[in-house]
Design a protein around this motif. Sequence first.
Motif, PDB file in Angstrom:
ATOM      1  N   HIS A  11       0.821  -1.212   0.000  1.00 48.14           N
ATOM      2  CA  HIS A  11       0.000   0.000   0.000  1.00 48.14           C
ATOM      3  C   HIS A  11       0.860   1.269   0.000  1.00 48.14           C
ATOM      4  CE1 HIS A  11      -3.952   1.768   0.483  1.00 48.14           C
ATOM      5  NE2 HIS A  11      -3.452   2.605   1.398  1.00 48.14           N
ATOM      6  N   ILE A  12       0.242   2.343  -0.456  1.00 48.07           N
ATOM      7  CA  ILE A  12       0.935   3.638  -0.502  1.00 48.07           C
ATOM      8  C   ILE A  12       1.436   4.037   0.891  1.00 48.07           C
ATOM      9  CG2 ILE A  12      -1.253   4.920  -0.247  1.00 48.07           C
ATOM     10  CD1 ILE A  12       0.028   7.081  -2.064  1.00 48.07           C
ATOM     11  N   HIS A  14       3.623   2.849   2.751  1.00 47.65           N
ATOM     12  CA  HIS A  14       3.986   1.807   3.716  1.00 47.65           C
ATOM     13  C   HIS A  14       5.494   1.607   3.832  1.00 47.65           C
ATOM     14  CE1 HIS A  14       0.014  -0.445   4.736  1.00 47.65           C
ATOM     15  NE2 HIS A  14      -0.111   0.872   4.834  1.00 47.65           N
ATOM     16  N   THR A  17       9.790   2.399  -0.745  1.00 50.79           N
ATOM     17  CA  THR A  17      10.959   3.087  -1.295  1.00 50.79           C
ATOM     18  C   THR A  17      11.998   3.324  -0.199  1.00 50.79           C
ATOM     19  OG1 THR A  17       9.482   4.135  -2.885  1.00 50.79           O
ATOM     20  CG2 THR A  17      11.671   5.106  -2.636  1.00 50.79           C
ATOM     21  N   ALA A  18      11.530   3.673   0.988  1.00 48.89           N
ATOM     22  CA  ALA A  18      12.465   3.892   2.103  1.00 48.89           C
ATOM     23  C   ALA A  18      13.221   2.598   2.428  1.00 48.89           C
ATOM     24  CB  ALA A  18      11.696   4.377   3.335  1.00 48.89           C
ATOM     25  N   GLY A  38       6.526  13.156  -2.243  1.00 51.84           N
ATOM     26  CA  GLY A  38       6.852  12.105  -1.286  1.00 51.84           C
ATOM     27  C   GLY A  38       6.146  10.791  -1.558  1.00 51.84           C
ATOM     28  N   THR A  40       5.716   7.507  -4.610  1.00 53.82           N
ATOM     29  CA  THR A  40       6.236   6.942  -5.844  1.00 53.82           C
ATOM     30  C   THR A  40       5.133   6.982  -6.895  1.00 53.82           C
ATOM     31  OG1 THR A  40       7.680   5.504  -4.588  1.00 53.82           O
ATOM     32  CG2 THR A  40       7.290   4.887  -6.884  1.00 53.82           C
ATOM     33  N   PRO A  62       4.967   1.850  -7.261  1.00 54.66           N
ATOM     34  CA  PRO A  62       4.128   2.775  -6.499  1.00 54.66           C
ATOM     35  C   PRO A  62       2.971   2.045  -5.825  1.00 54.66           C
ATOM     36  CG  PRO A  62       3.647   2.982  -8.850  1.00 54.66           C
ATOM     37  CD  PRO A  62       4.743   1.960  -8.717  1.00 54.66           C
ATOM     38  N   LYS A 116       8.176   0.111   9.361  1.00 60.19           N
ATOM     39  CA  LYS A 116       7.893   1.127  10.387  1.00 60.19           C
ATOM     40  C   LYS A 116       7.705   0.476  11.762  1.00 60.19           C
ATOM     41  CE  LYS A 116       5.662   4.115   6.955  1.00 60.19           C
ATOM     42  NZ  LYS A 116       4.733   5.216   6.705  1.00 60.19           N
ATOM     43  N   LEU A 119       7.469   2.442  14.917  1.00 60.81           N
ATOM     44  CA  LEU A 119       6.275   3.220  15.271  1.00 60.81           C
ATOM     45  C   LEU A 119       5.237   2.408  16.035  1.00 60.81           C
ATOM     46  CD1 LEU A 119       5.617   5.323  12.009  1.00 60.81           C
ATOM     47  CD2 LEU A 119       6.889   5.974  14.060  1.00 60.81           C
ATOM     48  N   VAL A 149      10.897  -4.600  10.294  1.00 59.16           N
ATOM     49  CA  VAL A 149      12.053  -3.732  10.020  1.00 59.16           C
ATOM     50  C   VAL A 149      11.696  -2.275  10.266  1.00 59.16           C
ATOM     51  CG1 VAL A 149      13.317  -5.080   8.299  1.00 59.16           C
ATOM     52  CG2 VAL A 149      11.397  -3.657   7.571  1.00 59.16           C
ATOM     53  N   SER A 150      12.755  -1.484  10.390  1.00 64.54           N
ATOM     54  CA  SER A 150      12.570  -0.034  10.400  1.00 64.54           C
ATOM     55  C   SER A 150      13.645   0.584   9.516  1.00 64.54           C
ATOM     56  CB  SER A 150      12.688   0.519  11.825  1.00 64.54           C
ATOM     57  OG  SER A 150      12.811   1.938  11.744  1.00 64.54           O
ATOM     58  N   ALA A 151      13.186   1.289   8.477  1.00 59.56           N
ATOM     59  CA  ALA A 151      14.137   1.978   7.610  1.00 59.56           C
ATOM     60  C   ALA A 151      14.766   3.138   8.365  1.00 59.56           C
ATOM     61  CB  ALA A 151      13.429   2.477   6.357  1.00 59.56           C
TER      62      ALA A 151
END
Length: 617
Positions: A11-12, A14, A17-18, A38, A40, A62, A116, A119, A149-151
Motif C-alpha cells: 500500500h501507498i 507503507h 521506497t524507504a 513524497g 512513488t 508505487p 515502520k 512506530l 524492520v525499520s528503515a
Amino acid sequence: MKHRIVGTAGHIDHGKTALVKALTGIDADRLEEEKRRGITIDLGFAHLQITPHLRLGFVDVPGHERFVKNMLAGVGGIDLVLFVVAADESIKPQTREHFDICRLLAIPRGVIALTKSDLTEPDLLDLVRLEVEELVAGSFLEGAPIVPVSATTGAGLDELRAALAAVAAAAPERNVRGHFRLPIDRVFSVKGFGTVVTGTLVSGSVAREQEVELYPAGQSLRVRGVQVHGDAADRAQAGQRTALNLADIEPADLARGDVLSEPRLFHAVDQVDCRLHLLPSAKPLKHRAPVHFHAGTAEIEAEVRLFRSTTVAPGSSTCARLLLRRPALLLPGDRFIIRMFSPVVTIGGGRVLDTGGRKYGRRDDPIARLEALESGDAAYRVATLVRESACGLSLTDLVAATGLTTPEIAAAVAKAPLVEIAQTQPWYVDRQWFQSAQQGMVQTVRQFHASKPLLPGIAKTDLAAGLPPFLLDALLNSPSLACEGDTVRLRSHRVVLKQDEEQARAAIERAFEQAGLAVPAVAEVLAKSGVEPARARTLMQILLREKRLVRIGDDLVFHHAALAQLRLMLAGRKSARFSVPEFKDWTGISRKYAIPLLEYLDREHVTRREGDERVVI
Ligand SMILES: Nc1nc2c(ncn2[C@@H]2O[C@H](COP(=O)(O)OP(=O)(O)OP(=O)(O)O)[C@@H](O)[C@H]2O)c(=O)[nH]1
Ligand SMILES: [Mg+2]
C-alpha cells in the motif's frame, strides 16, 4: 554470479521506497514530482550485491491506487516479491490488490517486511503479523519469512537481507536459453548515446551488435550497447535489469509496452485464448465486457469473449478469448492481469494458452480444446497445432506458435504422432492425416487407371489439391505409386493393348511411316484406324509419347524415321544456304508443310534462319 529481481509490493506510504533505500543506498524515486510529493509515481530501480555470488535488482513500485498500472509494468519480470506491510497501518486496499496481482501472475516466492516497526508496540506488531499470516494463508507466501524492520532505525535490516538472500538463492534461474524477450519499461535519450530502453530481461540473452526486432511495430534494430544494472556489459541475460542503447530509432518511436525480441520469428497478435481467473472480490464478468489487459509492460484495452456462458462468477475460472485493441507480442504461458474499466480495479488474470486465433466452428468445443492444451505436455501441444493446421507446420511456425526453442520442438515432435518432411527447414504433418491423404491419392490414381486404361497415369497437377509441391512429392513417395515426369501411376499399372488396339496402333504408325514427309491429315489417319475416335486418339498419344511419331504443329505429325532421314540429308549439306522453294524441291513437299517443318528444324537447331534463307548448322 546469480542475478535475481526483487519487486516491492504494498500500500501507498507503507515504506517500500524507504526500505529499498535502506537496503541498497539507492533512492528509487527519481522523478522531481515524486520527491516533491513524497510518493512513488512510476517504477524505480536499485541493485544490491547481497552476497559474493548473488546480485539483486530491485524494482520499486508505487502503492497509490491510481498508479497500479505502473506497478503492473514492473511486476511482470520479478523473481520474488518484497511484500511490504506497515506495522502501524496493517493491511490496506492496495496491500490486497498487490497481493492478488502477485498471485494471479504466479510470482513464485517472496519475503514479507513489516515496516515502520519503530512506530508500533510489540503487541500491535504481533497482531499485524497474525493478520498478514491470515491474508497469505494458502498462497505462495504462506510460510514466507516475516521480518519486522525499520528503515529509520535500521532495526531488522540484517535479518531482512538474510531472508532475501535465502529466498532469492532458492529461486530458479530464468530461462537463459529461451528466446530473447525484453518488455520495455522505460525509453529515454542519453546525450552522446541516443536512444536507450530498459526492462527486466525475462528470457534469453542479448549481446552488443545483435539484431533485434521491435514488436508489435516489426522494425529491425541494432543493439549498439548493453548495460546490466547500470554497468556496461557485452551481454545481458534473463533475470537481469537491462538497458539497451539502440541504433536507427528515436525515443518517440518506442514506448513502454513494446517488446524487443528475436528478429523475424514471432508475430504480434490481437487476440489470445486463455485461462481466466476472476477474483472473489470482483463483480460477475460478462461476455463482451471491456477490460484493461496487462501483460509484460503493456496495457491494452480488450474485450472478454466467453465461449459457453454469459458470465463468469466471482472466485471462479474459465477459458475465454480476449480481443485486444492493439496487437502485442504474447506467447503461450504468458501471465496477464485484467482490470475493470470503472472503477479501475484489478478483477482477475490468468495465463495465455493459445495465440493462433482459431476460428471455432459449431462442432468445436473451445473450452475442452483449451483445457487440453493447458494440461498437455509440449508434445501434445505441438501435435494439436499441427493437426489443426491446413497442411502441416514448419519448425519456425511451431516456434512462433509455442514460444518453445528449436531443441524443445525437436524433443516434442519426437514424442508426437507426426511425420517429418525434410525441407530446408523441417515440416511436420499429422501422421494420420498423412496416411489417409496418401491412401486417398492411391485411390484416385487407381480410379484414373480404371477409367483410362490406355493412359500411362494421371497428371501430377490433378492430384495436387492445393498442396505445396514438396508435400505432394512426400505423399507421392509411396511404395504403390511411381512418378515419371509429371505423370503418376500405380507401380503395378501397365498399358496393355487389346488385339484391335494393337492393330489400329500399327495402322496409324504405318500411315505416317509410308507418307514420308508428305504426311496425311491426322483426322484422316485416325478415321481409318479401325477403332472408334476416342481410342484412336489415345493410341496416337501413346505413339507420340513413345516418340514413334513427332508432333510439329497442330495438325502436323511426322514419323520419327522420316525426320531422321531429313536431318541426315541436311547434315550432308553443312553450311549450305537455301531458300524455301529450294527446300520444297529437295523434299518434294508443299509450302503448307515446308514452313512449319523449317520452323521445327530452327527450333531443333538443325537450321538457322537468316532473312529469307536458311543455313544448315
Ligand atoms: N518512522 C518510520 N518512517 C518510515 C519508515 N519507512 C518509511 N517511513 C516514512 O514513510 C513515508 C513513506 O515512505 P515511502 O518509502 O515513500 O513509502 P512507499 O511505500 O514507497 O510509498 P509509495 O511509493 O508512494 O507507495 C516516508 O515519509 C518515510 O520517511 C520507517 O521504517 N519508520
Ligand atoms: Mg515508494
